[in-house]
Design a protein around this motif. Sequence first.
Motif, PDB file in Angstrom:
ATOM      1  N   LEU B  15      98.214 -59.522 -27.712  1.00  0.00           N
ATOM      2  CA  LEU B  15      98.023 -58.910 -28.087  1.00  0.00           C
ATOM      3  C   LEU B  15      96.574 -59.548 -28.798  1.00  0.00           C
ATOM      4  CD1 LEU B  15     101.431 -59.632 -30.483  1.00  0.00           C
ATOM      5  CD2 LEU B  15     100.087 -56.971 -29.873  1.00  0.00           C
ATOM      6  N   ASP B  16      96.103 -60.901 -28.455  1.00  0.00           N
ATOM      7  CA  ASP B  16      94.884 -61.736 -28.787  1.00  0.00           C
ATOM      8  C   ASP B  16      93.913 -60.913 -27.093  1.00  0.00           C
ATOM      9  OD1 ASP B  16      96.695 -64.080 -30.104  1.00  0.00           O
ATOM     10  OD2 ASP B  16      96.622 -62.155 -30.935  1.00  0.00           O
ATOM     11  N   GLY B  17      93.918 -60.229 -26.548  1.00  0.00           N
ATOM     12  CA  GLY B  17      93.378 -60.336 -24.991  1.00  0.00           C
ATOM     13  C   GLY B  17      93.353 -61.407 -24.604  1.00  0.00           C
ATOM     14  N   GLU B  18      93.715 -62.097 -24.620  1.00  0.00           N
ATOM     15  CA  GLU B  18      93.601 -63.301 -24.081  1.00  0.00           C
ATOM     16  C   GLU B  18      94.478 -63.139 -22.117  1.00  0.00           C
ATOM     17  OE1 GLU B  18      92.889 -67.350 -25.968  1.00  0.00           O
ATOM     18  OE2 GLU B  18      92.693 -66.298 -27.606  1.00  0.00           O
ATOM     19  N   THR B  19      94.888 -62.131 -22.113  1.00  0.00           N
ATOM     20  CA  THR B  19      95.656 -62.463 -21.097  1.00  0.00           C
ATOM     21  C   THR B  19      94.783 -62.378 -19.381  1.00  0.00           C
ATOM     22  OG1 THR B  19      95.621 -59.802 -20.288  1.00  0.00           O
ATOM     23  CG2 THR B  19      97.746 -61.114 -20.987  1.00  0.00           C
ATOM     24  N   SER B  20      94.798 -62.777 -18.360  1.00  0.00           N
ATOM     25  CA  SER B  20      94.566 -62.814 -16.908  1.00  0.00           C
ATOM     26  C   SER B  20      94.679 -61.435 -16.741  1.00  0.00           C
ATOM     27  CB  SER B  20      95.096 -63.827 -16.517  1.00  0.00           C
ATOM     28  OG  SER B  20      96.526 -63.587 -16.236  1.00  0.00           O
ATOM     29  N   ARG B  21      94.018 -60.930 -15.654  1.00  0.00           N
ATOM     30  CA  ARG B  21      94.438 -59.438 -14.730  1.00  0.00           C
ATOM     31  C   ARG B  21      95.715 -59.386 -13.542  1.00  0.00           C
ATOM     32  NH1 ARG B  21      90.056 -58.059 -10.342  1.00  0.00           N
ATOM     33  NH2 ARG B  21      88.934 -58.511 -11.109  1.00  0.00           N
ATOM     34  N   VAL B  22      95.680 -61.249 -13.824  1.00  0.00           N
ATOM     35  CA  VAL B  22      97.354 -61.092 -13.148  1.00  0.00           C
ATOM     36  C   VAL B  22      98.171 -60.812 -14.168  1.00  0.00           C
ATOM     37  CG1 VAL B  22      99.014 -62.228 -12.083  1.00  0.00           C
ATOM     38  CG2 VAL B  22      96.980 -62.186 -10.828  1.00  0.00           C
ATOM     39  N   GLU B  23      98.043 -61.400 -15.313  1.00  0.00           N
ATOM     40  CA  GLU B  23      98.788 -61.020 -16.033  1.00  0.00           C
ATOM     41  C   GLU B  23      99.130 -59.859 -16.893  1.00  0.00           C
ATOM     42  OE1 GLU B  23      97.210 -64.646 -18.335  1.00  0.00           O
ATOM     43  OE2 GLU B  23      99.301 -65.967 -18.198  1.00  0.00           O
ATOM     44  N   ARG B  24      98.168 -59.276 -17.082  1.00  0.00           N
ATOM     45  CA  ARG B  24      97.532 -57.536 -17.870  1.00  0.00           C
ATOM     46  C   ARG B  24      98.429 -56.886 -16.387  1.00  0.00           C
ATOM     47  NH1 ARG B  24      92.574 -59.402 -19.315  1.00  0.00           N
ATOM     48  NH2 ARG B  24      92.225 -57.961 -16.935  1.00  0.00           N
ATOM     49  N   TRP B  25      98.611 -56.789 -15.517  1.00  0.00           N
ATOM     50  CA  TRP B  25      99.639 -56.074 -14.307  1.00  0.00           C
ATOM     51  C   TRP B  25     100.550 -55.920 -14.286  1.00  0.00           C
ATOM     52  CZ3 TRP B  25      97.571 -51.863 -13.269  1.00  0.00           C
ATOM     53  CH2 TRP B  25      96.159 -51.426 -13.084  1.00  0.00           C
ATOM     54  N   GLY B  26     101.283 -57.765 -13.880  1.00  0.00           N
ATOM     55  CA  GLY B  26     102.441 -58.047 -14.855  1.00  0.00           C
ATOM     56  C   GLY B  26     103.351 -57.150 -15.385  1.00  0.00           C
ATOM     57  N   LEU B  27     103.001 -57.395 -16.656  1.00  0.00           N
ATOM     58  CA  LEU B  27     102.835 -56.877 -18.231  1.00  0.00           C
ATOM     59  C   LEU B  27     103.046 -55.528 -18.121  1.00  0.00           C
ATOM     60  CD1 LEU B  27     103.708 -57.505 -20.409  1.00  0.00           C
ATOM     61  CD2 LEU B  27     101.403 -57.538 -21.892  1.00  0.00           C
ATOM     62  N   ARG B  28     101.967 -54.803 -17.814  1.00  0.00           N
ATOM     63  CA  ARG B  28     102.168 -53.583 -17.587  1.00  0.00           C
ATOM     64  C   ARG B  28     103.189 -52.784 -17.096  1.00  0.00           C
ATOM     65  NH1 ARG B  28      95.976 -51.751 -16.376  1.00  0.00           N
ATOM     66  NH2 ARG B  28      95.797 -52.602 -18.505  1.00  0.00           N
ATOM     67  N   PHE B  29     103.436 -53.153 -15.899  1.00  0.00           N
ATOM     68  CA  PHE B  29     104.435 -52.625 -15.229  1.00  0.00           C
ATOM     69  C   PHE B  29     105.594 -52.981 -15.328  1.00  0.00           C
ATOM     70  CE2 PHE B  29     102.746 -50.814 -11.375  1.00  0.00           C
ATOM     71  CZ  PHE B  29     101.416 -51.953 -10.500  1.00  0.00           C
ATOM     72  N   HIS B  30     106.038 -54.336 -15.851  1.00  0.00           N
ATOM     73  CA  HIS B  30     106.954 -54.451 -17.188  1.00  0.00           C
ATOM     74  C   HIS B  30     106.978 -53.479 -17.811  1.00  0.00           C
ATOM     75  CE1 HIS B  30     110.860 -56.490 -18.148  1.00  0.00           C
ATOM     76  NE2 HIS B  30     109.989 -56.697 -19.748  1.00  0.00           N
ATOM     77  N   LEU B  31     106.249 -53.536 -18.737  1.00  0.00           N
ATOM     78  CA  LEU B  31     106.241 -51.875 -19.734  1.00  0.00           C
ATOM     79  C   LEU B  31     106.624 -50.860 -19.435  1.00  0.00           C
ATOM     80  CD1 LEU B  31     103.378 -54.012 -22.307  1.00  0.00           C
ATOM     81  CD2 LEU B  31     105.497 -53.549 -22.652  1.00  0.00           C
ATOM     82  N   LEU B  32     106.299 -50.621 -17.865  1.00  0.00           N
ATOM     83  CA  LEU B  32     105.998 -49.351 -17.866  1.00  0.00           C
ATOM     84  C   LEU B  32     107.682 -49.180 -17.657  1.00  0.00           C
ATOM     85  CD1 LEU B  32     103.315 -48.409 -14.908  1.00  0.00           C
ATOM     86  CD2 LEU B  32     104.519 -47.435 -16.929  1.00  0.00           C
ATOM     87  N   ILE B  33     108.384 -49.915 -17.186  1.00  0.00           N
ATOM     88  CA  ILE B  33     110.231 -49.637 -16.947  1.00  0.00           C
ATOM     89  C   ILE B  33     110.862 -50.855 -17.969  1.00  0.00           C
ATOM     90  CG2 ILE B  33     109.716 -49.652 -14.356  1.00  0.00           C
ATOM     91  CD1 ILE B  33     110.829 -52.779 -14.573  1.00  0.00           C
ATOM     92  N   CYS B  34     110.665 -51.308 -19.151  1.00  0.00           N
ATOM     93  CA  CYS B  34     111.263 -51.994 -20.026  1.00  0.00           C
ATOM     94  C   CYS B  34     111.131 -51.195 -21.655  1.00  0.00           C
ATOM     95  CB  CYS B  34     111.548 -53.448 -19.827  1.00  0.00           C
ATOM     96  SG  CYS B  34     112.445 -54.177 -21.148  1.00  0.00           S
ATOM     97  N   ARG B  35     112.099 -50.255 -21.835  1.00  0.00           N
ATOM     98  CA  ARG B  35     112.273 -49.969 -22.767  1.00  0.00           C
ATOM     99  C   ARG B  35     111.584 -50.788 -24.731  1.00  0.00           C
ATOM    100  NH1 ARG B  35     115.952 -45.278 -24.192  1.00  0.00           N
ATOM    101  NH2 ARG B  35     117.137 -46.676 -24.392  1.00  0.00           N
ATOM    102  N   SER B  36     112.885 -52.158 -23.841  1.00  0.00           N
ATOM    103  CA  SER B  36     112.666 -53.168 -24.970  1.00  0.00           C
ATOM    104  C   SER B  36     111.550 -53.200 -25.344  1.00  0.00           C
ATOM    105  CB  SER B  36     113.757 -53.608 -24.397  1.00  0.00           C
ATOM    106  OG  SER B  36     113.994 -54.694 -25.431  1.00  0.00           O
ATOM    107  N   CYS B  37     111.207 -54.254 -24.003  1.00  0.00           N
ATOM    108  CA  CYS B  37     109.904 -54.952 -24.564  1.00  0.00           C
ATOM    109  C   CYS B  37     109.059 -53.760 -24.872  1.00  0.00           C
ATOM    110  CB  CYS B  37     109.470 -55.524 -23.097  1.00  0.00           C
ATOM    111  SG  CYS B  37     110.737 -56.253 -22.609  1.00  0.00           S
ATOM    112  N   SER B  38     108.738 -52.737 -24.607  1.00  0.00           N
ATOM    113  CA  SER B  38     107.700 -51.965 -25.048  1.00  0.00           C
ATOM    114  C   SER B  38     107.740 -51.591 -26.937  1.00  0.00           C
ATOM    115  CB  SER B  38     107.903 -49.841 -24.711  1.00  0.00           C
ATOM    116  OG  SER B  38     107.984 -50.283 -23.063  1.00  0.00           O
TER     117      SER B  38
END
Lengths: 192, 88
Positions: B15-38
């Motif tokens: 939300l604050d634009g302070e993720t590392s690239r690894v964090e960003r991708w991990g999060l992206r994949f998680h949000l693809l499959i997790c409706r709750s977190c999305s």
Amino acid sequence: MDSTSVPPPENWVDEYGDYLYRYALARLRSPGPAEDAVQETFLAALSAVDGYEGRSAFRTWLTSILRNKIIDQMRRNQREAPLAVGSTPEESLDDLFLPNGHARTEPGHWRRTDPRTEAEWGEFRERLQRCLETLPKRTADTFVLREMEGMDSKAICKALGLSSSNYWVVLHRARLGLRACLEEDVVHGFEA
Amino acid sequence: MLRCKDAAVALTKSLDGETSRVERWGLRFHLLICRSCSRVKRQLTAMRQLARTLDEHTDADAEIPTSGDGLSDDARQRMRDMLRQREK
């Protein structure tokens, strides 16, 4: 210096008192500390007024002093209720998640409607204030400095004495806590 | 794959634009499959937008940042007296 650009101090309270107080109250959530911050601002302004060069509006100048006094008040919050050393509930997300890593509570569906009228904004403001009051002080302070004051993470860590890793946990707890509180309280609902 | 708990800090950093690239991708994949977190992400985004817009909604007459009561008469008088004292 053009003497008409600085209002005489005897008028400051009447001209700027309410504005500064409401600004402080929105951030400190408590009338006592908000009054203290405003009083300290006027005192500091009195000492520093010769340094005011008129580059910004006088109210803007006063507000910049107030913002520092607000942070001072927040620091006092911590001294009065210091967190125990080591992991405490506010420094971890453990209690919010099940052992399998899923969230304990599922978010509900927020119906659409952003506040549109001034009345609706007023209601939202009150709701947010009430929800901020349900959080531990340092957690709420972190949210306020980030979302209302727009300070960056380094500056907030310095202001509130948080480590970088604690900061993200505390900020996330603030956001989740407010999210849950707003959801319970929602009458209109906000689009999400 | 990240679990919701692992994605949580990355979510707030994003939300604050302070993720590392690894964090960003991990999060992206998680949000693809997790409706709750999305859903949580959408709601947090909406919430912060509202919190930030709040200050813009001022009382147009008084030009104050928030509505509600101003200084109490006592506080006002106390501050006036204090300033008068200090000015001497």
